[in-house]
Design an enzyme around this catalytic site. Structure first.
Site, PDB file in Angstrom:
ATOM      1  N   LYS A 196     -23.196 -14.980 -12.161  1.00  0.00           N
ATOM      2  CA  LYS A 196     -22.642 -15.405 -10.871  1.00  0.00           C
ATOM      3  C   LYS A 196     -21.224 -14.939 -10.620  1.00  0.00           C
ATOM      4  CE  LYS A 196     -25.305 -19.633 -10.484  1.00  0.00           C
ATOM      5  NZ  LYS A 196     -25.233 -21.080 -10.580  1.00  0.00           N
ATOM      6  N   GLY A 352     -18.800 -15.796 -24.268  1.00  0.00           N
ATOM      7  CA  GLY A 352     -20.162 -16.332 -24.146  1.00  0.00           C
ATOM      8  C   GLY A 352     -21.274 -15.362 -24.494  1.00  0.00           C
TER       9      GLY A 352
END
Ligand code: AMP
Length: 394
Positions: A196, A352
Site C-alpha cells: 500500500k 518487514g
C-alpha cells in the site's frame, strides 16, 4: 554521524548493554538465535576490556506486568553456549539484589537481566526507572538498533544518565544506513514495493527528496498507475490515494526520476502457479489483477542498478510469496546481489517483508547490508530521528 564507539569505552567498568533478544520462541526455547549472535561482538569487545556486562533487553509485550512466558530466562543458556562462558540471570532488571549480583561478577562476567517491559515505566520512558537502571553500571552501551525508534527507559532515558556508547551491531547498522541515505555515493536508486501507498507515504516523500531515481513496484504501484488513468482491472489499489499519488509525482518532478511499471504480470487469481500473462499497461482486463512487474520493467530496473552507485530497497515488487509472481522481485534481487558482490553497488535493504523476499531470492547474505530491524529501519527511511540513536550522539 558522531557517537562514541565501544572501542572508546574505558577498561574494567560495569557496562549496561541494551541488546535485542526478542528472538522467536516456542515452548520456552528460542527457534532462531540470529539476534543472540548479533550481540556477541559487543559483548566480546567489552570482555576484552575486562568489563562486567549486564544485559538489558525486552521480550514480547507483557505491558508492564510479569508474564512468566515472556521471561528472558530461556535466553541465558543458548547465549552462554554461543559465548563459550557462563551467563548469569537476574529475575529483575533493577534493584539492590540485582546490583549486588552484578557487583559480584568477576571481570568479563555476563549477567542477563529480566525483561525490561515487566516494568510499566519502560515503555513510558519513566525517569525513575531509567535512574534505577543507570545505578547498575558505569557506562551504557546501546546495541539494539531495532528498538531505537522507541523512546523507552532502557533505550533512551538511561542513555542520558551514563556515558553512552553505540555497540558494534548498532554501529554496523548506522554506518550502513549512512552510506545509503545519509551520505551516499551518487547516483542513488531506491526500490520501493509492498502492498500500500498509505503505509509508506512518509517514506515516499522523504525518498523523493533524497534519491536520484525511485522505482515503485508492488501493489502500491497500482495506485500510481490508477492515478495516471491506467485501467488496472481488479488489482489491489487505494483509489482514494490517487490525489496523493499525483502530488508525489508532481513533487518528484525535476528532483527524482520515478520509475513506474512499464508492463505487468496479471492473473485472475492469486494462487500458486495460476494462469498468468505478461502484458502492456493498456491491455489489462477488468477481471485481472496486477501481481508482478513485467520483463521490460525489470530490464529497466536492472539498467538503473547498473548505472547507480547506491541502492536502497524496501518492499517486494510483486506477490513474491506466490510463484510465479515472485519473479520480478527475485530477478531484481539477484541482480542487486551480483552487483554488490562485485563491489559495483552499495546495496542496502530492510524492513518487514523485504528480508523474507530477499531470503526467498536466496541473496540476503550477498547484499552490502540487510537490516532486520523492521520499524526502526522504516522510520529511519522516513527521515525521522530515532530517539535511541539521538541519545547516543555526542
Ligand atoms: P509491505 O509489508 O507493505 O512491504 O507489503 C508486502 C506485501 O505486498 C507482500 O505480502 C506482497 O504479497 C504484497 N504485494 C506486492 N505486490 C502486490 C500486488 N501487485 N498486489 C497485491 N499485493 C502485493
Amino acid at each position: 554521524m558522531s557517537f562514541r564507539r565501544v572501542e572508546e569505552a574505558p577498561d574494567n567498568v560495569t557496562a549496561l548493554v541494551r541488546v535485542d533478544f526478542n528472538a522467536p520462541m516456542q515452548d520456552g526455547k528460542i527457534t532462531d538465535d540470529t539476534r543472540l549472535r548479533a550481540a556477541l561482538p559487543t559483548i566480546e569487545a567489552l570482555q576484552a576490556k575486562h568489563c562486567k556486562i549486564a544485559l538489558l533487553a525486552h521480550f514480547d509485550r507483557p505491558k508492564g506486568k510479569r508474564v512468566a512466558e515472556m521471561s528472558l530466562k530461556p535466553i541465558a543458556e543458548p547465549l552462554s553456549r554461543l559465548l563459550g562462558s557462563p551467563v548469569a540471570f537476574a529475575d529483575d532488571c533493577v534493584g539492590e539484589v540485582v546490583k549486588a549480583g552484578i557487583d559480584a561478577l568477576a571481570a568479563k562476567g555476563v549477567m542477563l537481566l529480566e525483561n525490561t517491559r515487566f516494568h510499566a515505566g519502560e515503555e513510558k520512558n519513566d525517569a525513575e526507572l531509567a535512574k534505577q537502571m543507570a545505578a547498575l553500571g558505569q557506562i551504557y552501551v546501546n546495541d539494539a538498533f531495532s528498538a531505537a525508534h522507541r523512546a523507552h527507559a532502557s533505550t533512551e532515558g538511561v542513555a542520558h544518565l551514563l556515558p553512552a556508547y553505540a555497540g558494534k551491531q548498532m554501529e554496523r547498522e548506522l554506518d550502513a544506513l549512512d552510506s545509503a541515505l545519509g551520505n551516499p555515493k551518487r547516483p542513488v536508486l531506491g526500490v520501493i514495493g509492498g502492498a500500500k501507498v498509505s503505509t509508506k507515504l512518509d517514506l515516499l516523500k522523504n525518498l523523493i527528496a533524497k534519491l536520484d531515481k525511485l522505482a515503485i513496484g508492488g501493489g502500491m504501484a497500482n495506485t500510481f498507475l490508477f492515478a495516471q488513468g491506467v485501467e488496472i482491472g481488479a488489482s489491489l489499489a487505494e483509489k482514494d490515494m490517487a490525489d496523493t499519488a499525483r502530488q508525489i509525482m508532481d513533487a518528484a518532478k525535476g528532483k527524482c526520476e520515478l520509475l513506474l511499471p512499464l508492463d505487468v504480470v496479471v492473473a485472475k487469481d492469486v494462487k500458486p502457479h495460476a494462469e498468468a500473462r505478461m502484458c502492456g499497461l493498456d491491455e489489462i482486463q477488468g477481471d485481472e489483477k496486477i501481481l508482478d512487474v513485467g520483463e521490460r520493467t525489470i530490464q529497466r530496473l536492472r539498467d538503473a542498478m547498473k548505472h547507480s552507485h547506491t541502492l536502497i530497497w524496501n518492499g517486494p515488487l510483486g506477490v513474491f510469496e506466490t510463484p510465479p509472481f515472485d519473479q520480478g522481485t527475485v530477478i531484481a534481487a539477484q541482480d542487486a546481489a551480483a552487483l554488490a558482490k562485485s563491489g559495483k553497488l552499495i546495496a542496502v535493504a530492510g524492513g518487514g517483508d523485504t528480508v523474507a523476499a530477499l531470503n526467498h531470492a536466496g541473496v540476503a547474505g550477498d547484499l552490502t547490508f540487510v537490516s532486520t530491524a523492521g520499524g526502526a529501519f522504516l522510520e529511519w527511511m522516513e527521515g525521522k530521528p530515532l530517539p535511541g540513536v539521538e541519545a547516543l550522539k555526542r
